[in-house]
Design an enzyme around this catalytic site. Structure first.
Site, PDB file in Angstrom:
ATOM      1  CG  HIS A 146      -1.982   1.059   1.081  1.00 49.41           C
ATOM      2  ND1 HIS A 146      -1.746   2.374   1.397  1.00 49.41           N
ATOM      3  CD2 HIS A 146      -3.247   1.008   0.590  1.00 49.41           C
ATOM      4  CE1 HIS A 146      -2.832   3.077   1.128  1.00 49.41           C
ATOM      5  NE2 HIS A 146      -3.769   2.272   0.643  1.00 49.41           N
TER       6      HIS A 146
ATOM      7  CD  GLU B 180      -5.568   1.007  -3.273  1.00 52.63           C
ATOM      8  OE1 GLU B 180      -6.732   0.866  -2.957  1.00 52.63           O
ATOM      9  OE2 GLU B 180      -4.655   1.254  -2.467  1.00 52.63           O
TER      10      GLU B 180
END
Ligand code: PEP
Length: 255
Positions: A94, A165
């Protein structure tokens, strides 16, 4: 393929608050028959997730894992510990972990190996840092995937989920990327993976400011297999509304 809709709570929710979220969401999840669902709470709520979510349609997992098996790594949590708590998924790579903890593709690669080695599914987050034309974004994403997945056998990638993302679309104050951009990147990732996954077709999720309004168009884009939701997953009703945006499978897909 059934859409996969998940949320990571990041560093939000005490275990008490998590219990309230589980109690509110589980009845809603029972009506979401067309999708696969997951939640990634903090480590501190995983035991409660196992207690409250076992036997429900909501799978659970962790937001991070140690690359090491065990031993002198104070504060880290191993893959075996996560398996013991019933985790099915682990998110790695992430953008916030890369930023806050300096995680490099080599570290992410080791975490992927630890997760797959323990029999859990990896959610590998990737995305370009700044707004860029499709071709430039594709190059950045594929280069990142190449490094993060280096040396991982194609046969193991059946348990890979990619979460696209773009950094510029994540978090408060941002807007989701345009569905056309998302679709283009997803299809490029899909083609790249197709040559490496020994027949498996990993699901590719989109994440970045997804809400109830943007979800239907994003999910309608060919190549988008699901959504990874941040802040709009903290409210169980809002998360259920996002999951309800997934189109019902066509009769052809059911045959
Ligand atoms: C994320 O950070 O992975 C994310 C999807 O967050 P948000 O939905 O809040 O943009």
């Amino acid at each position: 393929m059934r859409p996969l809709i998940g949320t990571s709570w990041k560093m939000n929710m005490t275990a008490t608050e998590a219990g309230r979220w589980f109690d509110a969401f589980v009845p809603l999840a029972r009506g979401l028959l067309e999708v696969d669902l997951f939640v990634l709470p903090s480590f501190t709520s995983l035991e409660l997730a196992r207690e409250r979510l076992a036997g429900t349609p909501l799978a659970w997992g962790a937001q991070d894992v140690s690359p090491f098996d065990d031993g002198p790594h104070t504060g880290d949590v191993s893959a075996a510990m996560l398996v013991d708590l019933g985790c099915r998924f682990v998110a790695v790579g992430h953008a916030e972990r890369r930023r806050d903890h300096g995680e490099t593709p080599a570290v992410i690669n080791a975490k992927i190996s630890a997760t797959l080695g323990a029999g859990m599914d990896v959610i590998l987050c990737t995305g370009e840092l700044r707004r860029a034309p499709d071709e430039v974004a594709v190059q950045a994403v594929i280069a990142d995937l190449e490094s993060c997945l280096a040396g991982i056998a194609g046969s193991e990638l059946a348990r890979l989920v990619v979460a696209y993302e773009p950094l510029w679309a994540i978090g408060a104050g941002n807007r989701p990327a345009a569905p056309e951009h998302v679709g283009q990147i997803h299809r490029s990732i899909g083609s790249w993976l197709a040559n490496r996954t020994a027949g498996a077709r990993p699901r590719i999720l989109y994440g970045g400011s997804v809400d109830q309004d943007s979800a239907p168009r994003l999910l309608a884009e060919p190549g988008v297999d699901g959504l990874f939701v941040g802040r709009n997953g903290l409210d169980p009703v809002a998360f259920a509304a996002i999951a309800a945006a997934a189109p019902a499978p066509s009769p052809a897909a059911l045959r």
